[in-house]
Design a protein around this motif. Structure first.
Motif, PDB file in Angstrom:
ATOM      1  N   GLU A  48     -25.822  47.272 -16.735  1.00 18.88           N
ATOM      2  CA  GLU A  48     -24.874  47.905 -15.809  1.00 18.88           C
ATOM      3  C   GLU A  48     -23.481  47.295 -15.939  1.00 18.88           C
ATOM      4  N   ASN A  52     -20.028  49.147 -17.222  1.00 17.51           N
ATOM      5  CA  ASN A  52     -18.759  49.170 -16.481  1.00 17.51           C
ATOM      6  C   ASN A  52     -17.603  48.683 -17.343  1.00 17.51           C
ATOM      7  N   LYS A  98     -15.086  57.005 -10.767  1.00 17.53           N
ATOM      8  CA  LYS A  98     -15.312  57.866 -11.921  1.00 17.53           C
ATOM      9  C   LYS A  98     -15.472  59.344 -11.603  1.00 17.53           C
ATOM     10  N   ALA A 117     -24.304  50.298  -8.989  1.00 19.66           N
ATOM     11  CA  ALA A 117     -24.651  49.066  -9.682  1.00 19.66           C
ATOM     12  C   ALA A 117     -24.109  47.816  -9.006  1.00 19.66           C
ATOM     13  N   LYS A 317     -30.379  55.328 -15.318  1.00 18.14           N
ATOM     14  CA  LYS A 317     -29.663  56.175 -16.279  1.00 18.14           C
ATOM     15  C   LYS A 317     -30.275  56.123 -17.681  1.00 18.14           C
TER      16      LYS A 317
END
Ligand code: ADP
Ligand code: MG
Length: 655
Positions: A48, A52, A98, A117, A317
């Motif tokens: 995660e 990012n 985002k 996250a 994900k």
């Protein structure tokens, strides 16, 4: 009977349960429960945090771990950073920069935007974020537990520091494996990112030691670096593009399949996924080619317009959902099938995807993917390369002129090596058993029929069948397949002959050159040529000075008809000038042998010389009668045997 069993202590008791009040869970507990989905182990937090960093446009990402990441995970990047005012927000659940609305959900191309996250990690660990944007005078650090914001020092970018993962949720911590196992998973997480993003540099440290580093690379080189040379060598390139779907990467050949599914990498728009539909598509391309439960090896990258894939269906994900799964399945299967089908025909190169009409076309979608895909080695197809047919009609090269492949009796000598080979012992032992070997009669196509040849039993190294890569001769003998490194083998043969000739006559027979060869020489070479004139003469080289900087050669060793005279002379002069070999000490056996070895290398057939079947057979027969023919002058093997048993094993026969 049902009543005779005691109620399980793990089940709620049967019968009426006093109603309990319904309450909203505190935010902290919600985050902790959610955290279990997002981060179940240190590797997930690493994934995660690196996601990012990539979304922030980092070009260099450093991951520092302690105790496999359980004690500490620090991820540093040089991305855009987070403004001080946004730092507290970044760690809130469902806070993301985002997407702003539902429409965005469809089109963003990021590593994920569930906004979970940082909140999840913060809820199960001690965390701080230090970040600086380009327009800030200095960095800011947020302690997520206390909410305290303080000035800090840092270049533009972000550092997320996670300590004591799961310290507040001991139940979860108990599920962790050993530090070494957690470390392996964390490293694997970074490895996946490294595969997907060759345009970004990665470094992984564990307990202060650098354990992996991948610098910015081309996609092909990054793949080779991360997955190793073995995979690179045993795999083929996949490259296909149809409509809005592009597939690239490499797929291992069936014989490189593995016992475990540990080398299977699938990426969708730069994100590693474990997707059953895609895995099935690849697997089905191997139909009939995989033995039992063997697992194919592959690293495949799918790029598809973001609108046609939902990457946010899974908390971690790791699964994706395609709008048209069937078309993706078909396209992937075909791309892999094509790569596998062309393996043997074209070797390693871009595949002829463009000429394949079998590929399904994706439903027309928006224009080219807006995904920021890494620079790619992917390129348009080349036509299938024609393998040049084996020619057996070319005239014999000079190194084998005058039918050197015939037995000494047949041709009255060895042509190129006349005078060098001692008479009687030159008759191959096998020839003595089977009678002199005669050149086979050729059929209309110029191919030597197999029948007239002596049985392979009579010839230890067998009967030549082909030459490949301009370097290897393939032969069939009673045990199976023989592979000969033709230059190495010939070098040994020439060398042994030179040695014997020098032993017999003390000098090598010289062959006058019709046209003397002159070449520019250094002052040192001229000096050596003058002082070692006699030694050169003994080696068959008549070298004299033409000017202060020019040497002329008037004869060369008869044994080396094919050598480049100037190059040969230069090499011998260098050997003679060597203090170890030169002057008086050159009479020492070893020094002389070194010089002869150098000469042999010049005299041996070069790679990429196409040989006729007869020439190949002559080479094999010469090897059989040459001392130490099993290794070249440098100690490398000249030939290898692949037994029928080994061949059977290669094809998994009789298992
Ligand atoms: P998501 O990535 O799904 O948006 P996260 O909880 O992972 O949710 O991150 C929340 C937000 O924090 C991101 O949307 C981003 O704006 C910001 N952020 C997190 N990490 C970084 C980073 N390394 N550099 C810049 N911004 C970051
Ligand atoms: Mg994120």
């Amino acid at each position: 009977m049902t009543n005779s069993l005691p109620a399980s202590p793990f089940l709620p008791p049967a019968g009426a349960v006093a109603p309990r009040r319904i309450r909203e869970l505190p935010d902290e507990l919600v985050s902790q429960i959610a955290a279990g989905e997002v981060v179940d182990r240190p590797a997930a937090a690493v994934r995660e945090l690196v996601d990012n960093a990539l979304d922030a446009g980092a070009t260099q990402i450093t991951v520092r771990l302690a105790a496999g990441g359980v004690r500490s995970i620090v991820v540093e990047d040089d991305g855009g950073g987070i403004a001080a005012a946004d730092l507290p927000l970044a760690c809130k659940r469902h806070a993301t920069s985002k997407i702003a609305n539902l429409a965005d959900l469809e089109s963003v191309a990021t590593m994920g935007f569930r906004g979970e996250a940082l909140a999840a990690i913060a809820s199960v660990a001690e965390m701080s974020i230090t970040s600086r944007t380009a327009d800030a005078a200095h960095a800011w650090r947020l302690n997520t537990r206390s909410g305290e914001l303080s000035a800090a020092a840092r270049a533009v970018g972000t550092t997320v520091d996670v300590q004591e993962l799961f310290f507040s949720t001991p139940a979860r911590r108990k599920f962790l494996k050993t530090d070494a196992t957690e470390m392996a998973h964390a490293l694997e997480a970074v490895r996946r990112h490294a595969l997907a993003r060759p345009d970004v540099g990665f470094a992984v440290w564990h307990e202060g030691r650098l354990v992996a580093q991948w610098r910015v690379q081309t996609p092909a080189l990054r793949l080779a670096e991360v997955l190793g040379a073995e995979f690179q060598a045993s795999s083929r390139e996949v490259a296909s593009e149809r409509g809005v779907l592009r597939i690239e990467g490499r797929v291992g050949q069936p014989e490189a399949a593995r016992a475990r599914a540990d080398l299977q990498y699938l990426f969708v728009n730069g994100r590693y996924v474990r997707d059953r539909l895609l895995a099935h598509a690849v697997r089905s391309a191997f139909e009939d080619q995989l033995h039992g439960s063997r697992q194919p090896a592959y690293a495949l990258f799918l790029y598809i317009t973001p609108e046609l894939v939902d990457v946010n269906v899974h908390p971690a994900k790791i699964e994706v959902r395609f709008r048209d799964g069937r078309a993706v399945h078909q396209a992937l299967r075909h791309a892999v099938e094509n790569a596998l089908a062309q393996t043997r025909a074209v070797g390693d190169g871009p595949l002829a995807w463009a000429s394949s009409s079998a590929l399904p076309v994706m439903p027309a979608g928006p224009a080219a993917p807006a995904v920021s895909t890494p620079p790619s080695a992917w390129q348009p197809a080349l036509a299938l390369e024609e393998t040049a047919p084996l020619s057996v009609q070319e005239p014999a090269p000079r190194w084998l002129a005058e039918g050197a492949w015939r037995t000494p009796q047949g041709s009255g000598g060895l042509g190129a090596w006349a005078g060098l080979r001692p008479g009687a012992d030159a008759v191959p032992a096998s020839a003595q058993q089977g009678g002199p070997w005669q050149p086979p009669v050729r059929d209309a196509a110029g191919l030597a029929p197999l029948q007239p040849l002596p049985s392979t039993k009579a010839w230890p190294l067998g009967r030549a069948v082909a030459q490949i890569a301009g370097a290897y001769v393939l032969a069939e003998n009673s045990q199976g397949l023989v592979v000969v490194d033709m230059h190495a083998a010939h070098e040994r043969i020439v060398y042994e002959r030179l040695k014997r000739a020098a032993d017999v006559g003390a000098t090598l027979q010289a062959q006058p050159l019709l046209v003397p060869v002159s070449f520019a020489a250094t002052a040192a070479e001229v000096a050596t040529a003058e002082s070692e004139h006699e030694a050169l003469q003994a080696l068959g080289l008549d070298v004299s000075t033409l000017s202060a900087r020019t040497l002329v050669v008037r004869s060369r060793p008869a044994a080396l008809p094919d050598a480049d005279v100037a190059e040969l002379t230069r090499s011998v002069l260098a050997e003679l000038a060597d203090p170890v070999h030169g002057g008086a000490s050159r009479v020492v056996q070893r020094a002389r042998d070194d010089i002869l070895a150098t000469m042999a290398c010049h005299g041996a057939v070069r790679a990429n010389r196409r040989l006729t079947i007869e020439e190949m057979n002559a080479l094999l027969r010469d090897m059989e009668t040459t001392d130490r023919a099993d290794t070249c002058n440098h100690g490398r093997p000249t030939w290898r045997q692949l037994t029928l048993k080994e061949l059977d094993a290669l094809f998994l026969r009789g298992r």
